[in-house]
Design an enzyme around this catalytic site. Structure first.
Site, PDB file in Angstrom:
ATOM      1  N   ARG A  75       0.806  -1.224   0.000  1.00 28.35           N
ATOM      2  CA  ARG A  75       0.000   0.000   0.000  1.00 28.35           C
ATOM      3  C   ARG A  75       0.838   1.272   0.000  1.00 28.35           C
ATOM      4  O   ARG A  75       0.574   2.196  -0.771  1.00 28.35           O
ATOM      5  CB  ARG A  75      -0.919   0.036   1.229  1.00 28.35           C
ATOM      6  CG  ARG A  75      -2.195  -0.735   1.086  1.00 28.35           C
ATOM      7  CD  ARG A  75      -2.601  -1.307   2.418  1.00 28.35           C
ATOM      8  NE  ARG A  75      -1.628  -2.332   2.763  1.00 28.35           N
ATOM      9  CZ  ARG A  75      -1.721  -3.603   2.345  1.00 28.35           C
ATOM     10  NH1 ARG A  75      -2.764  -3.977   1.672  1.00 28.35           N
ATOM     11  NH2 ARG A  75      -0.793  -4.484   2.632  1.00 28.35           N
ATOM     12  N   THR A  76       1.810   1.364   0.896  1.00 30.39           N
ATOM     13  CA  THR A  76       2.505   2.643   1.072  1.00 30.39           C
ATOM     14  C   THR A  76       3.274   3.006  -0.200  1.00 30.39           C
ATOM     15  O   THR A  76       3.146   4.115  -0.730  1.00 30.39           O
ATOM     16  CB  THR A  76       3.446   2.575   2.299  1.00 30.39           C
ATOM     17  OG1 THR A  76       2.681   2.127   3.411  1.00 30.39           O
ATOM     18  CG2 THR A  76       4.042   3.920   2.602  1.00 30.39           C
TER      19      THR A  76
ATOM     20  N   LYS B 250      25.753  -4.031  -0.316  1.00 29.73           N
ATOM     21  CA  LYS B 250      27.218  -3.915  -0.379  1.00 29.73           C
ATOM     22  C   LYS B 250      27.744  -3.063   0.776  1.00 29.73           C
ATOM     23  O   LYS B 250      28.924  -2.729   0.831  1.00 29.73           O
ATOM     24  CB  LYS B 250      27.629  -3.293  -1.725  1.00 29.73           C
ATOM     25  CG  LYS B 250      27.314  -4.197  -2.908  1.00 29.73           C
ATOM     26  CD  LYS B 250      27.785  -3.592  -4.223  1.00 29.73           C
ATOM     27  CE  LYS B 250      26.655  -2.891  -4.935  1.00 29.73           C
ATOM     28  NZ  LYS B 250      27.087  -2.241  -6.187  1.00 29.73           N
TER      29      LYS B 250
ATOM     30  N   ARG C  83      11.090   3.809   3.399  1.00 27.01           N
ATOM     31  CA  ARG C  83      10.718   2.878   4.481  1.00 27.01           C
ATOM     32  C   ARG C  83      11.994   2.210   4.950  1.00 27.01           C
ATOM     33  O   ARG C  83      12.733   1.651   4.127  1.00 27.01           O
ATOM     34  CB  ARG C  83       9.698   1.847   4.003  1.00 27.01           C
ATOM     35  CG  ARG C  83       9.486   0.747   5.045  1.00 27.01           C
ATOM     36  CD  ARG C  83       8.290  -0.117   4.771  1.00 27.01           C
ATOM     37  NE  ARG C  83       7.051   0.614   4.992  1.00 27.01           N
ATOM     38  CZ  ARG C  83       5.842   0.056   4.902  1.00 27.01           C
ATOM     39  NH1 ARG C  83       5.716  -1.222   4.563  1.00 27.01           N
ATOM     40  NH2 ARG C  83       4.764   0.781   5.121  1.00 27.01           N
TER      41      ARG C  83
ATOM     42  N   HIS D  59       4.761   5.929  11.480  1.00 25.93           N
ATOM     43  CA  HIS D  59       4.292   5.815  10.098  1.00 25.93           C
ATOM     44  C   HIS D  59       3.310   6.989   9.896  1.00 25.93           C
ATOM     45  O   HIS D  59       2.106   6.803   9.810  1.00 25.93           O
ATOM     46  CB  HIS D  59       3.593   4.474   9.915  1.00 25.93           C
ATOM     47  CG  HIS D  59       3.394   4.026   8.501  1.00 25.93           C
ATOM     48  ND1 HIS D  59       3.482   4.887   7.419  1.00 25.93           N
ATOM     49  CD2 HIS D  59       3.083   2.810   7.981  1.00 25.93           C
ATOM     50  CE1 HIS D  59       3.238   4.203   6.304  1.00 25.93           C
ATOM     51  NE2 HIS D  59       3.004   2.942   6.616  1.00 25.93           N
TER      52      HIS D  59
HETATM   53  N1   CP Z   1      -0.332   0.007   5.816  1.00 27.29           N
HETATM   54  C1   CP Z   1       0.884  -0.261   5.289  1.00 27.29           C
HETATM   55  O1   CP Z   1       1.893   0.354   5.658  1.00 27.29           O
HETATM   56  O2   CP Z   1       0.857  -1.232   4.332  1.00 27.29           O
HETATM   57  P1   CP Z   1       2.113  -1.738   3.489  1.00 27.29           P
HETATM   58  O3   CP Z   1       3.055  -2.394   4.460  1.00 27.29           O
HETATM   59  O4   CP Z   1       1.548  -2.670   2.478  1.00 27.29           O
HETATM   60  O5   CP Z   1       2.753  -0.527   2.880  1.00 27.29           O
END
Ligand code: CP
Length: 302
Positions: A55-56, A84, A105, A133
């Site tokens: 999703r993100t 590396k 991320r 998040h």
């Molecule tokens: N909600 C969320 O962060 O989903 P993903 O891990 O799929 O990005």
């Protein structure tokens, strides 16, 4: 040259910011219905994802494409120079030179902030380990504002599941705490309860998801047990099935109550719940696109 505007933590937003971002997200949702709003033509979003995501990453990429921009994406860290031994400080200097904004991320709490320190362009924290998040929390808040008059009427939100490692909970709790009249329950076994740093005096901790909590919660926010973050697998196996939402449980929510979940789920919501009016998690995930359009526009000054 002015400093880039990063999105790193829910702490950085006050109520005025939240009002503005929710209104902008609503505008973006309208624009999406007409195919988008090409205000970022000629600009590039870099997506640097060191942990799995559906999703993100894809909603950030969709958001940039709907804004008329383009994307470069690091989707598999095993093909990245990180294997590396390249450190994030170096990677972000380079990717920040290729792109106008970077969604990231990372595996470790605080790493998005570290990247931002070295980045020449805005960094959007798409999850830093068990930290925060914030962009998920903003889309969660947007989803809640579509169903409830938050700040205008009392609202009870109950977080259920892995509250220790669930970074979406940490960020959303911070946002909700800004609004008048929001009561928060944290429901989890002690080993995965909410860390003290996120707890307010008015919040309640519970170990069981009682009928009383269910029937008094306007919003239940379920979470996945974050298996990958447990230090002791014995603890994980003890709590992995602590909460499973069935239709019978979800029926106990008050009139208009909603079940949210950041997804992915790992068995904690039965598929039989999906068609119930309380099920809000797919709508929630779709709200990621307009909210992330608003955030990209915000940091790029559009
Ligand atoms: N909600 C969320 O962060 O989903 P993903 O891990 O799929 O990005």
């Amino acid at each position: 040259m002015s400093e880039p505007l990063h999105i790193l933590s829910a702490d950085q937003f006050d109520l005025a910011d939240l009002d503005r971002l929710m209104a902008r997200s609503a505008e973006m949702e309208k624009a999406l219905a007409a195919g988008g709003d090409p205000i970022c033509q000629g600009q590039i979003l870099g997506a640097l994802f060191y942990e799995p995501s559906t999703r993100t990453r894809l909603s950030f990429e969709t958001a940039m494409i709907r804004l008329g921009g383009q994307i470069i994406s690091e989707t598999d860290v095993t093909f990245s120079s990180a294997v590396k031994g390249e450190v994030i400080e170096d990677t972000i200097r380079i990717v920040g030179g290729y792109a106008d904004v970077v969604a990231i991320r990372t595996q470790h709490k605080g790493e998005a902030k570290l990247a931002a320190h070295y980045s020449p362009v805005p960094v959007l924290n798409g999850g830093d380990g068990a930290g925060e998040h914030p962009t998920q929390a903003l889309l969660d808040l947007y989803t809640i504002t579509k169903h409830f008059e938050i700040g205008q009427r009392p609202l009870t939100v109950s977080f259920v599941g892995d509250l220790r490692y669930g970074r979406t909970v940490h960020s959303l709790a911070k946002l909700l705490s800004q609004f008048e009249g929001v009561k928060i329950n944290y429901v989890a076994p002690e080993v995965i309860q909410i860390p003290d740093e996120y707890l307010r005096d008015s919040d309640e901790k519970h170990h069981e998801l009682s009928d009383e909590v269910l029937s008094s919660s306007d919003v239940i926010y379920g979470t996945r047990m974050q298996k990958e973050r447990f230090e002791d697998m014995e603890d994980f196996h003890k709590v992995k099935h602590a909460f499973v939402f069935s239709p019978e449980m979800v029926e106990k929510l008050p009139e208009g109550g909603k079940l949210l979940h950041p997804l992915p789920r790992a068995g904690e919501i039965l598929q039989a719940v999906d068609s119930m009016p309380q099920a809000c998690y797919f709508e929630q995930a779709l709200n990621g696109v307009p909210v992330r359009m608003a955030l990209i526009a915000e940091v790029l000054g559009k």
